[in-house]
Write a protein that holds these residues in place. Structure first.
Motif, PDB file in Angstrom:
ATOM      1  N   THR A  26       0.599  -1.081  -0.104  1.00 58.62           N
ATOM      2  CA  THR A  26      -0.050   0.162  -0.035  1.00 58.62           C
ATOM      3  C   THR A  26       0.840   1.290  -0.063  1.00 58.62           C
ATOM      4  O   THR A  26       0.759   2.027  -0.780  1.00 58.62           O
ATOM      5  N   SER A 214     -14.159  -7.403  -6.183  1.00 58.49           N
ATOM      6  CA  SER A 214     -14.148  -6.523  -4.816  1.00 58.49           C
ATOM      7  C   SER A 214     -12.711  -6.083  -4.467  1.00 58.49           C
ATOM      8  O   SER A 214     -12.569  -5.702  -3.351  1.00 58.49           O
ATOM      9  N   GLY A 216      -9.844  -3.597  -4.097  1.00 60.48           N
ATOM     10  CA  GLY A 216      -9.865  -1.943  -4.054  1.00 60.48           C
ATOM     11  C   GLY A 216     -11.065  -1.251  -3.455  1.00 60.48           C
ATOM     12  O   GLY A 216     -11.961  -2.018  -2.906  1.00 60.48           O
ATOM     13  N   THR A 217     -11.240  -0.153  -3.510  1.00 56.92           N
ATOM     14  CA  THR A 217     -12.258   0.494  -2.751  1.00 56.92           C
ATOM     15  C   THR A 217     -13.591   0.493  -3.843  1.00 56.92           C
ATOM     16  O   THR A 217     -13.643   0.225  -5.035  1.00 56.92           O
ATOM     17  N   GLU A 218     -14.892   0.616  -3.164  1.00 55.61           N
ATOM     18  CA  GLU A 218     -15.878   0.528  -3.622  1.00 55.61           C
ATOM     19  C   GLU A 218     -16.064   1.893  -4.890  1.00 55.61           C
ATOM     20  O   GLU A 218     -16.591   1.601  -6.101  1.00 55.61           O
ATOM     21  N   HIS A 220     -13.588   3.533  -6.277  1.00 52.50           N
ATOM     22  CA  HIS A 220     -12.900   3.067  -7.533  1.00 52.50           C
ATOM     23  C   HIS A 220     -13.270   1.877  -8.383  1.00 52.50           C
ATOM     24  O   HIS A 220     -13.397   2.155  -9.692  1.00 52.50           O
TER      25      HIS A 220
END
Length: 278
Positions: A26, A214, A216-218, A220
């Motif tokens: 990250t 799923s 990564g972020t929602e 994105h």
């Protein structure tokens, strides 16, 4: 050897290494995005494109500008920055295709021509058609308009819609470059197959639906699914499909095919689907 004694420390070490790896990945990704953003903004400033926003997801850039032409130009500039893998252009109405930029440029050139002294100069005298000739042309034009209005688009039957949907479901999954809306070589071939199916069913209209896994972020994933669905629509139009027959929508990670437990499950959830809407 007593496994009850040995296994717990081993599990703790493995989990700790996984967590440390996640933190390192990250941090490394954030460092890359920050560095590329700074380099891209410098390149845009040097090119005189100061009113452009650029955002990175990994090495892929989303470039947003006030006009489609500026967005496309800025995307080209950012795409040349060292380390950038892909650059997508976004104008006021969303993802910009080369067709939209060409149309905008042509409109600006037409406007400039109309405003130029040459365009406003008095035209050369020409022969004036007679009243009979004018009346004949008007009558022919009215007849053509009436004929066009008398031929409304035929609605497909239920059987035609069902057959089109069955044929579209049989199309293989469309693939993209990882974490971007760029079609792979195989992905373009599959879109060509879809265009051929739509040519066989000219009456139906279709919605192109994008889905992601799923990871990564929602937010994105939602944006990525929209970009991929729109990219497929643009490719279909280039393959000869009438844009009026096509709409698109992104669902992000909200409607998975399967509960993701393995990498294969994630791959199943990354997909583009075709839904016959009329």
């Amino acid at each position: 050897m007593n496994l009850k004694v040995v296994l717990p420390p081993v599990i703790i070490v493995v989990l700790g290494m996984g967590a440390l790896s996640g933190v390192q990945n990250t941090g490394f990704r954030e460092h890359i995005e920050s560095t590329l953003t700074e380099s891209a903004q410098g390149a845009l400033s040097a090119a005189g494109l100061d009113g452009v926003d650029v955002a990175f997801a990994g090495r892929d850039a989303d470039v947003t500008a006030p006009t489609d032409a500026e967005a496309l130009a800025a995307a080209d500039v950012v795409g040349e920055v060292e380390g950038v893998r892909a650059s997508a252009a976004y104008g006021p109405d969303g993802l910009v295709s080369s067709e939209a930029a060409a149309a905008e440029t042509a409109t600006e050139e037409d406007t400039a021509t109309e405003a130029s002294p040459e365009a406003t100069a008095s035209p050369e005298p020409t022969a004036t058609p007679s009243d009979d000739e004018t009346a004949g042309d008007d009558a022919a034009g009215d007849a053509a308009d009436a004929e066009e209005k008398d031929e409304p688009k035929r609605e497909p039957t239920r059987e035609e819609r069902e057959k089109a949907q069955e044929d579209l479901v049989e199309i293989p999954n469309i693939t993209f470059v990882t974490d971007s809306a760029r079609l792979t070589k195989d992905g373009r071939k599959v879109v060509q197959e879809a265009a051929e199916v739509l040519a066989e069913h000219p009456e139906v209209e279709v919605r192109v639906e994008g889905h992601t896994d799923s990871v990564g972020t929602e937010a994105h994933n939602q944006r990525l699914s929209e970009r991929r669905a729109e990219a497929v629509v643009d490719e279909l139009v280039e393959q000869g499909v009438d844009r009026d027959r096509l709409t698109w929508k992104g669902f992000g990670e909200s409607t998975p095919l399967v509960v993701p437990r393995t990498f294969a499950d994630l791959e199943k959830n990354r997909r583009v689907e075709f839904d016959v809407t009329n």
